[in-house]
Design an enzyme around this catalytic site. Structure first.
Site, short mmCIF file in Angstrom:
data_model
loop_
_atom_site.label_atom_id
_atom_site.label_comp_id
_atom_site.label_asym_id
_atom_site.label_seq_id
_atom_site.Cartn_x
_atom_site.Cartn_y
_atom_site.Cartn_z
CG ASN A 1 -0.19 -0.02 2.54
OD1 ASN A 1 1.04 0.04 2.57
ND2 ASN A 1 -0.93 -0.09 3.64
CG HIS B 1 3.65 0.33 4.82
ND1 HIS B 1 2.73 -0.62 5.23
CD2 HIS B 1 4.84 -0.32 4.82
CE1 HIS B 1 3.35 -1.76 5.46
NE2 HIS B 1 4.64 -1.61 5.22
C1 GLP Z 1 6.68 -4.28 6.86
C2 GLP Z 1 7.74 -3.32 7.42
C3 GLP Z 1 8.30 -2.42 6.35
C4 GLP Z 1 8.63 -3.25 5.14
C5 GLP Z 1 7.35 -3.77 4.53
C6 GLP Z 1 7.59 -4.68 3.35
O1 GLP Z 1 5.39 -4.00 7.25
N1 GLP Z 1 7.30 -2.53 8.50
O2 GLP Z 1 9.43 -1.73 6.85
O3 GLP Z 1 9.29 -2.46 4.19
O4 GLP Z 1 6.53 -4.40 5.49
O5 GLP Z 1 7.96 -5.96 3.75
P1 GLP Z 1 8.55 -7.04 2.79
O6 GLP Z 1 9.92 -6.58 2.45
O7 GLP Z 1 8.57 -8.30 3.57
O8 GLP Z 1 7.67 -7.10 1.60
#
Ligand code: GLP
Length: 253
Positions: free
Chosen positions: A139, A141
């Site tokens: 999303n 973030h």
């Molecule tokens: C989590 C973390 C983020 C991270 C994101 C993506 O919620 N808080 O810092 O960048 O999700 O995670 P992934 O790399 O496992 O897709």
């Protein structure tokens, strides 16, 4: 914004490691902002390899992690402190006392707020983050700054969206009810204060977030879009994550 499109996650790890270690040897103190999630793992593996095989020295590094779940004990298998110890800190010669991860075990809300101010103060006291590593949520973030987060926000408590809790349920026996509802996260303003930023993304599932944050409007709807205003932001993304980008001029290696 510089966008580097790489072939696979191994190359993403190598390119990102190159970026963040370029100044490491020159500085008496080097401050890294670090991220969790599956995306930065290839970069951490590359850093560990360079430490073991090439003697890359981390004794001058201080690190600050982006975020942490609230309510998980520090030794919980999914706590970000444990993630960092297991995937990086235990394998390099960093001084663990100088590795900071937000404390998600504080119970009293007032104390959490004090902790957040303290965390910002610690970052400021060492002269700010030199290089901040980021992943991106589906999303948009960054850290746990969910859509709607103020673009000037600093370290604070954030409620996780259902989308994020569903995305992260894969780490909690695929059970959303086990995923904490709250987190402590550096703010978007905290991230923007870092001298340099690198955002990593891989896989098709990140393609919408990548194109929206790179080529869409700067908006709290897509927190990572704030990076368009950063003086020194680089995206290192694999071909699948880059597949919806439309503009010309991106670097392909
Ligand atoms: C989590 C973390 C983020 C991270 C994101 C993506 O919620 N808080 O810092 O960048 O999700 O995670 P992934 O790399 O496992 O897709």
């Amino acid at each position: 914004m510089r966008v580097i499109i790489v072939k696979d996650t191994q190359q993403m790890g190598r390119v990102a490691a190159d970026l963040i270690v370029q100044d490491l040897k020159k500085r008496a103190v080097y401050v890294l902002g670090l991220a969790t999630g599956s995306t930065p793992l290839s970069m951490y593996q590359e850093l560990i390899r360079r430490h073991r095989e090439e003697g890359l020295d981390f004794s001058n590094v201080i690190s600050f992690n982006l975020d942490e779940y609230i309510g998980l004990p520090a030794n919980h298998s999914e706590s970000y402190r444990r993630f960092m110890n297991e995937n990086l800190f235990n394998h390099i010669n960093i001084n663990k006392k100088l590795t900071f991860v937000p404390d998600g075990t504080i119970k009293d809300l007032c104390d959490v707020e004090k902790f957040c101010d303290w965390y910002e103060g610690q970052i400021a006291d060492v002269g700010g983050v030199d290089y901040q590593v980021l992943g991106i949520g589906t999303n948009g973030h960054i850290g746990f700054n969910e859509p709607g987060s103020s673009l000037g926000s600093m370290t604070r408590i954030k409620t996780l969206t259902e989308r994020t809790r569903l995305d992260n349920a894969r780490f909690f026996d695929n059970d959303i009810n086990q995923v904490p509802k709250y987190s402590i996260t550096m703010g978007i303003g905290t991230v923007m204060k870092a001298k340099k930023v690198v955002l990593l993304a891989s896989g098709k599932g990140k393609a919408d977030a990548v194109v929206e944050s790179c080529e869409g409007a700067v908006s709290s709807k897509c927190p990572a879009s704030a990076l368009q205003l950063h003086q020194y932001a680089t995206y290192v993304v694999d071909e699948a994550a880059a597949s919806k980008l439309t503009l010309e001029g991106y670097e392909k290696i």
